[in-house]
Every structure is written in C-alpha cells, then in structure tokens.
Design an enzyme around this catalytic site. Structure first.
Site, PDB file in Angstrom:
ATOM      1  N   ASP A  27      87.623 114.753  57.567  1.00  0.00           N
ATOM      2  CA  ASP A  27      87.084 114.412  56.205  1.00  0.00           C
ATOM      3  C   ASP A  27      88.050 113.703  54.947  1.00  0.00           C
ATOM      4  O   ASP A  27      89.173 114.277  54.898  1.00  0.00           O
ATOM      5  CB  ASP A  27      86.229 115.650  55.579  1.00  0.00           C
ATOM      6  CG  ASP A  27      85.369 115.469  54.554  1.00  0.00           C
ATOM      7  OD1 ASP A  27      84.443 114.665  54.665  1.00  0.00           O
ATOM      8  OD2 ASP A  27      85.844 115.872  53.325  1.00  0.00           O
ATOM      9  N   GLU A  31      87.722 109.611  58.295  1.00  0.00           N
ATOM     10  CA  GLU A  31      86.830 109.243  57.465  1.00  0.00           C
ATOM     11  C   GLU A  31      87.674 108.915  56.440  1.00  0.00           C
ATOM     12  O   GLU A  31      88.445 109.652  55.581  1.00  0.00           O
ATOM     13  CB  GLU A  31      86.096 110.121  57.217  1.00  0.00           C
ATOM     14  CG  GLU A  31      84.952 109.630  55.809  1.00  0.00           C
ATOM     15  CD  GLU A  31      84.742 110.523  54.759  1.00  0.00           C
ATOM     16  OE1 GLU A  31      83.558 110.229  53.995  1.00  0.00           O
ATOM     17  OE2 GLU A  31      85.293 111.367  54.318  1.00  0.00           O
TER      18      GLU A  31
HETATM   19  C1  GLC Z   1      83.125 113.397  52.981  1.00  0.00           C
HETATM   20  C2  GLC Z   1      81.817 113.862  53.339  1.00  0.00           C
HETATM   21  C3  GLC Z   1      80.837 114.264  52.183  1.00  0.00           C
HETATM   22  C4  GLC Z   1      81.576 115.175  51.239  1.00  0.00           C
HETATM   23  C5  GLC Z   1      82.961 114.828  50.816  1.00  0.00           C
HETATM   24  C6  GLC Z   1      83.789 115.680  50.149  1.00  0.00           C
HETATM   25  O1  GLC Z   1      83.050 112.167  52.419  1.00  0.00           O
HETATM   26  O2  GLC Z   1      81.300 113.116  54.218  1.00  0.00           O
HETATM   27  O3  GLC Z   1      79.789 114.700  52.773  1.00  0.00           O
HETATM   28  O4  GLC Z   1      80.827 115.423  50.192  1.00  0.00           O
HETATM   29  O5  GLC Z   1      83.858 114.291  51.971  1.00  0.00           O
HETATM   30  O6  GLC Z   1      84.224 116.617  51.339  1.00  0.00           O
END
Ligand code: GLC
Ligand code: CA
Length: 549
Positions: free
Chosen positions: A209, A283
């Site tokens: 994440d 991500e």
């Molecule tokens: C990422 C996750 C999202 C979350 C954010 C903070 O983008 O996919 O759902 O709110 O991180 O952790």
C-alpha cells in the site's frame, strides 16, 4: 534472480475486499471464514491468485488501511487460525494468496503511537513517527503546510501528558493514520518481522500500500502550492490544466523519493530467501509514468500496478498509446506490465463508462481487450459481475474521504458494496443488515443468476480467462510482443503469435475490416460479430478474439 516462467509474469489476480465478500457469522460484515466458503467460486473463475485487502487489527477508520497490529487478525474478520486455514484451502485449489501490507502508516491505536504520545518530545518512541514542534509563538502553526490526501491538514497536534498543547504528527491520509518514519531502523526491522511473519504462515506475496510514500524529503519546508498539489493528486479533479498537474506531480516531497528503493531492495532479499516463489506488487502512483519501472528493477519488486486503464476513457487512440507506452517502459527493466480496470478506491468500471446497458457493453469490451494483453491482470471483486457503483444515502457513508472533505467528495463506499450472491435474504451475503445497503436492482446481477446465463458478464470473464490460460499466444510467456494492425478510426486491432488476433471496436457504429482468410471467432464481448471470407463485421462497442491459422 529472474525465473523465466514465473507465474506472476502473466497472472490474473483477483482482489477480495473481505469486508464485502461473504459474512459467515451473521454480523453484517464479510470475514475470512466467509472467503474460505467462497473459494470454489474463486477457483471457478480461472484466476491464479487472490489478493485480500487488509483484515488486520484495526479501528477501521479507513477500511482497515489503518492498521493497529500488522501481525494479527481483527476479530471482526476472524483470527490467525482462519488466516492460515484460508491460505491452505486456497493452495489446495491451486490459488495463490497475496496479503495487503500498509507500511506508510500505522493506526493511532497501534501500541507504538500510544507509547509515542505518552512519551516526551525527542524520545525514541516519538522517533518512529514524524513528530515536530509547531511554528508560531505558541507552536500553533503546523510544521509545514502539506495537506492530507483525504482533505484537511496533513498534521494533527497532540495534547501532551501534562495537558499542554503539544507536538504535531504527520498523516498523509486520515488523522488516525500516523505516517511512519522510515529513516528509523526500528521501523524497518519491525516491517521485516511482519513480512516474515506472513511468509512463514505461507502467504505467496504482498500488495504494498502507498509504496511510493515511505520516504519523505524536506519535511520542514512549506510546499509552494499545497492546495494545488492535493488537487493534482486527486483523480476526480478534472478541471486542472494538464501542464499544471504534470508540473506539480513531477516533484512531490512525500512521494516517489529515491529513498524508497533501498527499502524494496532489502525486502526482495527476504522474498528470495524463501524456497518457493514469493512476490510483491507496488501500489505507487508516479509521474511521469516512466518512473514506474524503477520499482520493478530485477532486485526490487515484482509488479507495479499500472493505473492507466483505471482512469482511461473507452477510446482507441488513448488505449493504444497507453499500451504502447507501458510495454516500452517495463520491458526496459524486463518486468511484466500490469493492467487494472478497477479497485476498491475507484468508481466501478461500468459506472465510469457511463453506467446502464451501454456502460456494461463498453465494460465487457474493455475487459476482453485487457485480458488479451501480455503481463498481469487484476480483477476487483464484482467487476466480473458488471456491478455498478451503488447509490448510497449520505447517512450510510463510512469513508473518511467523505467526512474530511465535508461531503464534497462522496468517497469510495459506492464501489465497496457487498457482493450479491443469490436471491436469498440480503443476497446471500449475510443474514442480518449488511454494513452497506445492497441495491435492490442487483437482483438481476447475482452470481447465481449469472452462473446460469450463458452470455452473462460472469461467464464472459470465465471464458476469456480460460482461453487466456490455454492459448499458446496468451499463456505465460516472456514475450511482450504485440503486432499492431492498421484499422479504421476507433478500432484497436492487434496480433499476438502464434495465431491470435484481437479486434476492439470503440465506435458507436459497427465496422468492417479484413481479418484474413480462415479466421475463427474465439470469443466476443457482445453478440453479432460476423465473419465472411476474409472480412469481419464487428458491432459497436464490441471486442472479439479470433484465431488465425
Ligand atoms: C491506498 C489504499 C486506500 C487507502 C490508502 C491509505 O491507496 O488503496 O484504500 O485509503 O492507501 O492507506
Ligand atoms: Ca462477519
């Protein structure tokens, strides 16, 4: 070491949002036992792996991305025995399992944060986060002017033990998600422990994440345009000039700094130390997109989400350019590309393409295009059912984005509504009130119904994944090569060897084009594709796969 035939080079990974998948104990929320009970369904899709959004101990202020203990399961989802059982039951069905780890921040309910606020300024407990004194005569101005991605300031001031107004801590997201200080060795060691903990339990890898966020720079300097920067980072802001956005995103003091790569190199060594293959996907929203390749160099992570399709219009020119650019960028580091049509943070695909029958028609065509491409594909739960975003009353909303923007941004709950399984009460998701209301109109979209409908979206996904796994031009290979074929305006036509051809018509009218003698239809996203001689006629907003001798 690159293992040439590694499964993740051409994987189909399905995202489970556990809270909305299947409730097993009648509390209105999905849980791990619920996921286990639906593994046969998941295996029936023809996917390689499931990725589960977080189910760790969490006060659930941001859908579990606010982790209070990264090495334990939140009771609402079950316990560690369930997590282990899930991994084993998935493995029995040849499904790999990816967990979601959240290294950028901890919940303010994490022991470390509680320890930090009850410890003095300058203590080792505070050094694990970003605590600073405020500016101004009484420290009343935050240490810098950054905004939270979720709206409002990126800093919150604590009250010290003695009751006085105290230091500020950084949170790029919700105020309950305190950013960790990755310059701190204890933070690093703790995460390595977390990785090993789940790897030892048998997990096949991690989705990381906010992987671009761990290293921060110039933390005590104001940004020249903090508001513009947050707007530039938001996908739903569309009234910003492209040049302004690009300029702002090209240098974000808290994203995509050089410091993150050293962390991933050390993690890769951990993954490699296991006998069976363990993988990772980042991500990471980076700009320009060419910087994505830096995360998937051979000694760093395995995949990085390519979000081009997540925000793409159903437009042939846009899509061809995105595919070409992606393939060039990742092949420079010998990594596989990835393709993502939807996830738990973005509007559902059908809704994004305008909703209704036409939205669904385009979504099906878009999915079939995506499934034909080299590399890894991601499917978000319910995408295979062609679900739309649910309309929710504001009173039902839970996303912190809604609250932190005072309702200006409705947030992401619409894409997180539980899965409609059957015609039973609450669609077979739960036997009590579900945590988000499931629209009545979804009675035509249930898994049960779509199972029995030959032309359903569900069966389209199953069939395209089945062919993808079998066809010698599509199944796992290191060959990223696509041959583009000249086609009428609005049409995407490509070949992959041996013997595969795709045609996608993004026009409002049908088109005719040469496909060569002997072409046979493998699958189409809509009815009405006709082949006569060497010519094919493709209806509007339709993709088809053809086999050629
Ligand atoms: C990422 C996750 C999202 C979350 C954010 C903070 O983008 O996919 O759902 O709110 O991180 O952790
Ligand atoms: Ca439950």
């Amino acid at each position: 070491m690159i293992k040439a035939e590694s499964w993740w080079r051409n994987s189909a990974i399905y995202q489970v949002y556990p809270r909305s998948f299947q409730d097993s104990n009648g509390d209105g929320e999905g849980d791990l036992k619920g996921v286990i009970s639906r593994l046969d369904y998941l295996a029936s899709l023809g996917i390689d792996a499931i990725w589960l959004s977080p189910f760790y101990k969490s006060p659930n202020k941001d859908g579990g991305y606010d982790v209070a203990d990264p090495r334990d399961v939140d009771p609402r989802f079950g316990n560690l025995t369930d997590a282990k059982a899930l991994i084993e039951a998935a493995h029995q069905r040849s499904l790999r399992v990816i967990f979601d780890i959240v290294p950028n921040h901890f919940s303010t309910e994490h022991l470390w944060f509680k320890e930090a606020i009850s410890s003095p300024r300058g203590s080792t407990a505070r050094a694990r986060f970003h605590f600073y004194d405020g500016r101004g005569a009484n420290g009343e101005i935050p240490p810098n002017n950054w905004h939270s991605i979720f709206g409002g300031p990126a800093w919150t001031r604590i009250t010290e033990e003695d009751g006085s107004k105290g230091q500020w801590y950084l949170h790029l997201f919700d105020s309950t998600q305190a950013d960790l200080n990755w310059d701190n060795q204890e933070v690093r060691r703790d995460f390595e422990k977390t990785l090993r903990f789940w790897l030892d339990l048998g997990v096949d890898g991690f989705r990381i994440d906010v992987a671009h966020g761990l290293a921060k720079e110039t933390i005590l300097e104001d940004h020249p345009d903090p508001e513009g920067l947050t707007r530039a980072l938001r996908l739903d802001v569309t009234d910003m000039a492209k040049e302004d956005r690009e300029r702002l995103l090209s240098d974000v003091p808290f994203f995509d700094r050089e410091g993150v790569h050293e962390i991933y190199r050390s993690w890769r060594k951990i993954f490699e130390s296991y006998e069976s293959e363990r993988i990772s996907v980042a991500e990471a929203w980076v700009h320009p997109s060419s910087r994505a390749a830096r995360y998937v160099r051979s000694d760093e992570l395995h995949q990085i989400f390519n979000f081009d399709f997540l925000i793409a219009p159903w437009d042939s020119e846009f899509l061809i350019n995105a595919i070409k650019r992606t393939l060039i960028e990742v092949s420079a580091v010998n990594a596989p590309p990835t393709w993502v049509l939807s996830n738990h943070d973005s509007p559902r695909l059908v809704s994004r393409l305008g909703g209704g029958e036409l939205g669904e028609r385009k979504a099906r065509a878009f999915a079939l295009l995506t499934h034909s491409l080299p590399g890894g594909i991601y499917i978000y739960q319910g995408e295979e059912l062609a679900l739309e975003d649910g309309q929710l009353p504001d009173s039902a909303r839970q996303d912190p984005v809604f609250f932190r923007t005072n309702g200006v941004d409705k947030g992401r709950d619409g894409a997180r509504i539980p899965i409609p399984w059957s015609s039973e009460t609450n669609f077979g998701f739960t036997n009590v009130k579900p945590w988000l209301p499931i629209p009545e109109s979804w009675s035509t979209k249930t898994v049960l119904l779509q199972n029995n409908l030959k032309d359903s979206s569900l069966n389209l996904y199953r069939e395209s994944l089945r062919i993808r796994n079998l066809h010698s031009a599509l199944k796992p290979s290191l060959d990223l090569k696509i041959e583009w074929i000249g086609a009428p305006a609005g049409v995407i036509a490509l070949r992959r060897e041996p013997g595969f051809m795709l045609v996608a018509n993004t026009n409002d009218q049908s088109v005719k084009l040469e496909v060569g003698a002997g072409a046979k239809l493998l699958i189409a996203s809509a009815a009405g594709v006709e082949i006569s001689g060497a010519e094919a006629s493709i209806p509007s907003h339709t993709t088809c796969w053809l086999s050629r001798e």
